[in-house]
Design an enzyme around this catalytic site. Structure first.
Site, mmCIF file in Angstrom:
data_model
loop_
_atom_site.group_PDB
_atom_site.id
_atom_site.type_symbol
_atom_site.label_atom_id
_atom_site.label_comp_id
_atom_site.label_asym_id
_atom_site.label_seq_id
_atom_site.Cartn_x
_atom_site.Cartn_y
_atom_site.Cartn_z
ATOM 1 N N LYS A 207 0.835 -1.209 0.000
ATOM 2 C CA LYS A 207 0.000 0.000 0.000
ATOM 3 C C LYS A 207 0.870 1.258 0.000
ATOM 4 O O LYS A 207 0.655 2.205 -0.768
ATOM 5 C CB LYS A 207 -0.919 -0.014 1.228
ATOM 6 C CG LYS A 207 -1.450 1.320 1.664
ATOM 7 C CD LYS A 207 -2.451 1.885 0.679
ATOM 8 C CE LYS A 207 -2.722 3.344 0.927
ATOM 9 N NZ LYS A 207 -3.742 3.903 0.078
ATOM 10 N N CYS A 261 -2.542 11.456 1.509
ATOM 11 C CA CYS A 261 -1.899 10.167 1.226
ATOM 12 C C CYS A 261 -0.473 10.320 0.704
ATOM 13 O O CYS A 261 0.484 9.939 1.361
ATOM 14 C CB CYS A 261 -2.750 9.398 0.228
ATOM 15 S SG CYS A 261 -4.459 9.288 0.762
HETATM 16 N N1 SAJ Z 1 -0.403 15.172 -8.515
HETATM 17 C C1 SAJ Z 1 0.555 15.782 -9.295
HETATM 18 N N2 SAJ Z 1 0.877 15.212 -10.503
HETATM 19 C C2 SAJ Z 1 0.274 14.063 -10.929
HETATM 20 C C3 SAJ Z 1 -0.696 13.442 -10.126
HETATM 21 C C4 SAJ Z 1 -1.014 14.017 -8.910
HETATM 22 O O1 SAJ Z 1 1.122 16.826 -8.947
HETATM 23 O O2 SAJ Z 1 0.619 13.610 -12.029
HETATM 24 C C5 SAJ Z 1 -0.739 15.753 -7.204
HETATM 25 C C6 SAJ Z 1 -2.210 16.153 -7.071
HETATM 26 O O3 SAJ Z 1 -2.447 17.439 -7.577
HETATM 27 C C7 SAJ Z 1 -2.384 16.078 -5.565
HETATM 28 C C8 SAJ Z 1 -1.467 14.909 -5.173
HETATM 29 O O4 SAJ Z 1 -0.564 14.755 -6.232
HETATM 30 O O5 SAJ Z 1 -1.926 17.256 -4.938
HETATM 31 C C9 SAJ Z 1 -2.185 13.613 -4.886
HETATM 32 O O6 SAJ Z 1 -3.202 13.388 -5.828
HETATM 33 P P1 SAJ Z 1 -3.505 11.964 -6.497
HETATM 34 O O7 SAJ Z 1 -4.660 12.139 -7.387
HETATM 35 O O8 SAJ Z 1 -2.284 11.375 -7.087
HETATM 36 O O9 SAJ Z 1 -3.801 10.994 -5.281
HETATM 37 P P2 SAJ Z 1 -4.721 11.024 -3.964
HETATM 38 O O10 SAJ Z 1 -3.867 11.447 -2.819
HETATM 39 O O11 SAJ Z 1 -5.981 11.754 -4.189
HETATM 40 O O12 SAJ Z 1 -5.030 9.456 -3.843
HETATM 41 C C10 SAJ Z 1 -3.932 8.538 -3.753
HETATM 42 C C11 SAJ Z 1 -4.179 7.412 -4.761
HETATM 43 N N3 SAJ Z 1 -2.972 6.591 -4.901
HETATM 44 C C12 SAJ Z 1 -2.444 6.281 -6.109
HETATM 45 O O13 SAJ Z 1 -2.909 6.660 -7.149
HETATM 46 C C13 SAJ Z 1 -1.259 5.401 -6.089
HETATM 47 C C14 SAJ Z 1 -5.357 6.574 -4.312
HETATM 48 O O14 SAJ Z 1 -5.520 5.444 -5.173
HETATM 49 C C15 SAJ Z 1 -5.147 6.085 -2.866
HETATM 50 O O15 SAJ Z 1 -6.252 5.315 -2.399
HETATM 51 C C16 SAJ Z 1 -5.035 7.315 -1.981
HETATM 52 O O16 SAJ Z 1 -3.877 8.055 -2.420
HETATM 53 C C17 SAJ Z 1 -4.882 6.876 -0.548
HETATM 54 O O17 SAJ Z 1 -5.872 6.978 0.190
HETATM 55 O O18 SAJ Z 1 -3.823 6.347 -0.172
#
Ligand code: SAJ
Length: 427
Positions: A207, A261
């Site tokens: 995870k 996360c």
């Molecule tokens: N972000 C970027 N660039 C990207 C993707 C995201 O800068 O290419 C930033 C977003 O703007 C945000 C942060 O990263 O600030 C996190 O956003 P996210 O959409 O990547 O993820 P979370 O935190 O909303 O959800 C993540 C997910 N994990 C993965 O995709 C591996 C989700 O599946 C998990 O369930 C969740 O964390 C969790 O609860 O752990």
């Protein structure tokens, strides 16, 4: 199968959707939370969380009588712990187990032989066996013999939670093989994805590595922005082209990494293996440097154009979310406010904090710089009617989201920041 009584402890972004999905699959679910206002709201079938389809699912669960919220734990067949695990303020920002331990302690008086206890909260590797198992066994039960204990991490993406809860594959990590088996039988109730058996510690680390993978890849994209700026090469175009390679997937750069996360979980690995995690630490620090990097660029732009007012679009940590936890946009907003050099207005159609301006026209009136920090869908197309209110027609789009703007508007994004040198007053 007999209807199970399932208690879900912690009714936040994960607990509530999980509870209603079990309820709508025909089980008897009680949702437990320490916050009485949450309980009242949920029993009135108001989700209070911006998440597609959650409100409808909750209404159905309440209407059919399969879901009730309460502050009191009751006897049940299954206890699912979905409380937050923040980080501690220690050297490595290790996992703070306070809420998990409180939740586990709260179920102990109701724990009986043949119950199943599931930890869904994200925890550091080995936590379930070293910290939680002794508590469970303290009431005279034996894990693997007459009580089941497992870690079944959630991996749903906010914005797609309901769909992903049902369709994602899921890791089921039992303390013993029969604990894993009990977990598989439980999640089969509503999950259509594969349920993959493993041991508990492997599940915990898997995870954390999922979110770490994403954090490291975002750091790579953010570093590329700085390389592109130095070399005067458009980093966003480089990413687009490189990602045509069948095995390359560079992530998107931005003002930093927020949410509960990605910005937290990698540190749980670091804290348990500090001398084996050079890359994870470095990636965290690259991502943590982004708000300051953006602030430096904003300062440069404002000095160059002699600007006074900045309008921030977006405070949530990601697009179409109302969640501001760990949001880099909030960090940037607060830093600009504290600095007191500019008039700063924040506009966010999803976030209801009292300082947020809800009127887009007021937010843009006489502004010198529109700073886009969140990729809400509403920001894809900013109409000429709205940009007409601006004093300087300049957008700094840190999420690369703004598509069509008034021809008189200039846009700087993380791919063309070398164009900063050419920024001039547009009015
Ligand atoms: N972000 C970027 N660039 C990207 C993707 C995201 O800068 O290419 C930033 C977003 O703007 C945000 C942060 O990263 O600030 C996190 O956003 P996210 O959409 O990547 O993820 P979370 O935190 O909303 O959800 C993540 C997910 N994990 C993965 O995709 C591996 C989700 O599946 C998990 O369930 C969740 O964390 C969790 O609860 O752990």
């Amino acid at each position: 199968m007999r209807k199970l009584k399932i208690a879900v402890i912690g009714l936040g972004y994960i607990g509530l959707p999980t509870a209603v999905m079990f309820a709508n699959a025909g089980q008897q679910v009680i949702g437990v939370d320490v916050n009485p206002s949450v309980i009242k709201r949920l029993n009135n079938a108001e989700s209070g969380i911006e998440e597609p389809f959650l409100q409808e699912e909750l209404e159905k669960a309440v209407r059919q009588g399969n879901f009730t919220a309460t502050t009191q734990i009751e006897l049940a067949d299954v206890f699912i712990i979905t409380v937050p695990t923040p980080s501690k303020e220690d050297l490595w920002k290790s996992c703070d187990l306070t809420y998990v331990m409180q939740a586990v302690e709260s179920i102990l008086p109701c724990l009986r032989a043949n119950n199943t206890v599931v930890i869904e909260s994200t925890v550091a590797p080995k936590t379930t066996e070293s910290e939680i198992l002794p508590l469970i066994e303290s009431v005279g039960l034996q894990v693997g013999e007459n009580v089941h204990l497992l870690h079944c991490p959630e991996r749903v993406l906010p914005g797609r939670i309901i769909h992903e809860l049902v369709h994602n594959d899921r890791i089921i990590g039992g303390v013993t093989p029969n604990c894993t088996e009990a977990g598989i039988k439980l999640y089969q109730i509503f999950v259509k994805g594969r349920l993959i058996p493993t041991d508990v510690a492997t599940a915990e680390l898997a995870k954390l590595m999922e979110n770490t993978f994403r954090d490291v890849n975002i750091a790579l994209a953010n570093e590329l922005v700085k390389v592109g700026e130095t070399l005067e090469i458009d980093a966003l175009r480089v990413i687009e082209l490189a990602n045509h390679h069948p095995r390359v997937n560079i992530h998107q750069p931005g003002p930093g990494v927020g949410g509960h996360c990605l910005a937290i979980d990698p540190n749980f690995i670091v804290a348990t293996a500090p001398f084996a995690t050079q890359l994870i630490k470095e990636a965290r620090s690259v991502n943590e440097s982004m708000p300051v990097y953006i602030l430096t660029k904003v300062e440069q732009i404002m000095t160059h154009i002699g600007g006074r007012k900045i309008t921030i679009f977006g405070l949530a940590y990601k697009g179409n979310s109302d969640d501001t936890r760990e949001s880099p946009a909030m960090t940037i907003y607060q830093a600009l406010q504290k600095q007191q050099t500019y008039d700063v207005v924040a506009f966010d159609p999803h976030v209801s904090l009292d300082f947020v301006e809800k009127d887009i026209n007021k937010a843009l009136t006489n502004t010198d710089l529109l700073l886009v920090l969140t990729d809400h869908s509403e920001f894809k197309q900013i109409s000429a009617k709205h940009t007409a209110q601006m004093r300087n027609k300049l957008i700094f789009d840190t999420k690369g989201i703004v598509q069509q703007v008034d021809a008189k508007v200039s846009t700087i994004n993380l791919g063309n920041m070398h164009a900063l040198k050419k920024v001039s007053i547009m009015t």
